[in-house]
Design an enzyme around this catalytic site. Structure first.
Site, PDB file in Angstrom:
ATOM      1  CE  LYS A 152      49.072  56.502  43.860  1.00  0.00           C
ATOM      2  NZ  LYS A 152      48.811  56.774  42.529  1.00  0.00           N
ATOM      3  CG  ASP A 161      47.867  53.028  45.415  1.00  0.00           C
ATOM      4  OD1 ASP A 161      48.758  52.297  44.946  1.00  0.00           O
ATOM      5  OD2 ASP A 161      47.140  53.752  44.709  1.00  0.00           O
TER       6      ASP A 161
HETATM    7  O1  C5P Z   1      43.594  48.068  44.550  1.00  0.00           O
HETATM    8  P1  C5P Z   1      42.721  49.153  44.059  1.00  0.00           P
HETATM    9  O2  C5P Z   1      41.371  49.155  44.742  1.00  0.00           O
HETATM   10  O3  C5P Z   1      43.336  50.492  44.060  1.00  0.00           O
HETATM   11  O4  C5P Z   1      42.461  48.802  42.542  1.00  0.00           O
HETATM   12  C1  C5P Z   1      41.343  49.268  41.851  1.00  0.00           C
HETATM   13  C2  C5P Z   1      41.267  48.532  40.541  1.00  0.00           C
HETATM   14  O5  C5P Z   1      42.349  48.930  39.701  1.00  0.00           O
HETATM   15  C3  C5P Z   1      41.366  47.024  40.614  1.00  0.00           C
HETATM   16  O6  C5P Z   1      40.119  46.437  40.867  1.00  0.00           O
HETATM   17  C4  C5P Z   1      41.893  46.673  39.234  1.00  0.00           C
HETATM   18  O7  C5P Z   1      40.846  46.718  38.275  1.00  0.00           O
HETATM   19  C5  C5P Z   1      42.819  47.836  38.933  1.00  0.00           C
HETATM   20  N1  C5P Z   1      44.212  47.526  39.294  1.00  0.00           N
HETATM   21  C6  C5P Z   1      44.929  46.666  38.495  1.00  0.00           C
HETATM   22  N2  C5P Z   1      46.222  46.359  38.828  1.00  0.00           N
HETATM   23  C7  C5P Z   1      46.807  46.897  39.907  1.00  0.00           C
HETATM   24  C8  C5P Z   1      46.101  47.795  40.741  1.00  0.00           C
HETATM   25  C9  C5P Z   1      44.784  48.091  40.408  1.00  0.00           C
HETATM   26  O8  C5P Z   1      44.428  46.166  37.497  1.00  0.00           O
HETATM   27  N3  C5P Z   1      48.077  46.582  40.179  1.00  0.00           N
END
Ligand code: C5P
Length: 320
Positions: A11, A138
């Site tokens: 993406k 995602d």
């Molecule tokens: O959800 P994902 O594993 O992709 O997110 C990785 C990290 O990115 C989270 O632990 C957080 O620190 C940060 N993040 C965030 N806000 C979001 C998505 C991700 O702060 N909306």
């Protein structure tokens, strides 16, 4: 069923407005997601005990063990449906890890869909998406693909019908960027902003309707205009560029080579360029290669559909 193969796309974020840090450690955001034609392939095979194999051009840094996000996804689905997680996941990686392209989420989405079919658990798409959201912000988008507006931490999706496809070039950086580290840097840069300075666009957290109009119209020039200057639509851009200043040269090289618009995808370091057509996209790829400002460049088309079953093998038992 004894084996199911799923193809899953990367993406890009055409807009990423990052809002406030929430109590759960995530940021409230509004994003325009688009799936593009760079695919990982994952095969789930019935096995006596769980195993992960990772191969392919972009396998570096992807753990071939139970900590792999795809295996965590299979574990979650197994727990949710009351199955034993006996599955061997073979992942062919073409999407670089830690690149702002949802490579990890893609593999988790692929594992959810593949195991759901392999085990014949056939969960409703929303339920699969809800399990996916526990693994990565995602994952729900990567399951559906196409174009969607994401809210919350990215998991609340409103799909957008886009008839036409666009040509893009992806420029991969050397090494990855950790998503949490980029969000933390974004917070630091915001905290350091002098009092009285205007907030960046993220604190507005709304989708720019000009981007959605341009996507619906299929007008590549209008889309380029709506994407604006590099960094203007992605609130993580300043953070990614401060951690990787050399990306400015990549963005400039892609524009120099004919890119109509340029931006960092998500938390980076992948840089994305909009091209007028397939031929210009190849020109940009060549220009980027000559500039030596990135590790590799690929022309892709988007939007494409999300995680899709590519093959299913029957034989030896019924998969239960
Ligand atoms: O959800 P994902 O594993 O992709 O997110 C990785 C990290 O990115 C989270 O632990 C957080 O620190 C940060 N993040 C965030 N806000 C979001 C998505 C991700 O702060 N909306």
């Amino acid at each position: 069923m004894t084996a199911v193969t799923v193809r899953v796309p990367a993406k890009i974020n055409l807009q990423l407005a990052v809002g406030a840090l929430r109590a759960d450690g995530y940021h409230e955001l509004v994003s325009v997601f688009m799936s593009v034609g760079l695919f990982d392939e994952l095969t789930a095979e019935l096995a006596d005990s769980p195993a992960v194999t990772v191969e392919g051009a972009e396998s570096a840094g992807v753990p071939p063990d139970r900590s792999n996000l795809a295996m965590l996804a299979a574990d979650r689905l197994a727990a949710h449906t009351g199955r034993a997680p006996g599955v061997h996941l073979r992942i062919r990686k073409n999407i670089p890890a830690a690149a702002g392209l949802a490579g990890g989420s893609a593999d988790a989405a692929a594992a959810l869909l593949a195991c759901d079919r392999l085990w014949d658990t056939r969960l409703p798409p929303d339920e699969l998406g809800a399990i996916g959201a526990q693994l990565g912000s995602d994952v729900p988008f990567t399951l559906i693909g196409g174009v969607a507006v994401g809210e919350g931490r990215g998991e609340k999706l409103t799909p957008l019908t886009v008839e036409d496809s666009f040509h893009w070039v992806l420029a991969f950086g050397t090494g990855g960027l950790s998503t949490p580290a980029v969000y933390r840097q974004c917070d630091r840069l915001r905290a350091a902003r002098a009092p009285g300075q205007p907030p960046d666009s993220g604190q507005r957290t709304c989708v720019d309707p000009a981007i959605l109009r341009a996507l619906r119209s299929g007008d590549v020039q209008a889309l380029a205009t709506s994407l604006g200057e590099p960094g203007s639509r992605n609130d993580l851009s300043a953070a990614a560029l401060s951690l990787r200043p050399e990306l400015r040269r990549t963005l400039a090289a892609g524009i120099e080579a004919g890119g109509l618009a340029a931006f960092v995808s998500g938390s980076g370091p992948t840089c994305v360029f909009l091209a007028e057509d397939a031929e210009r996209a190849e020109q940009i790829v060549n220009g980027l290669r000559v500039s030596e400002t990135c590790r590799a460049a690929r022309a892709v088309v988007g939007p494409v559909t999300g995680a899709t079953v590519a093959a299913a093998e029957e034989g030896g038992g019924n998969g239960r």
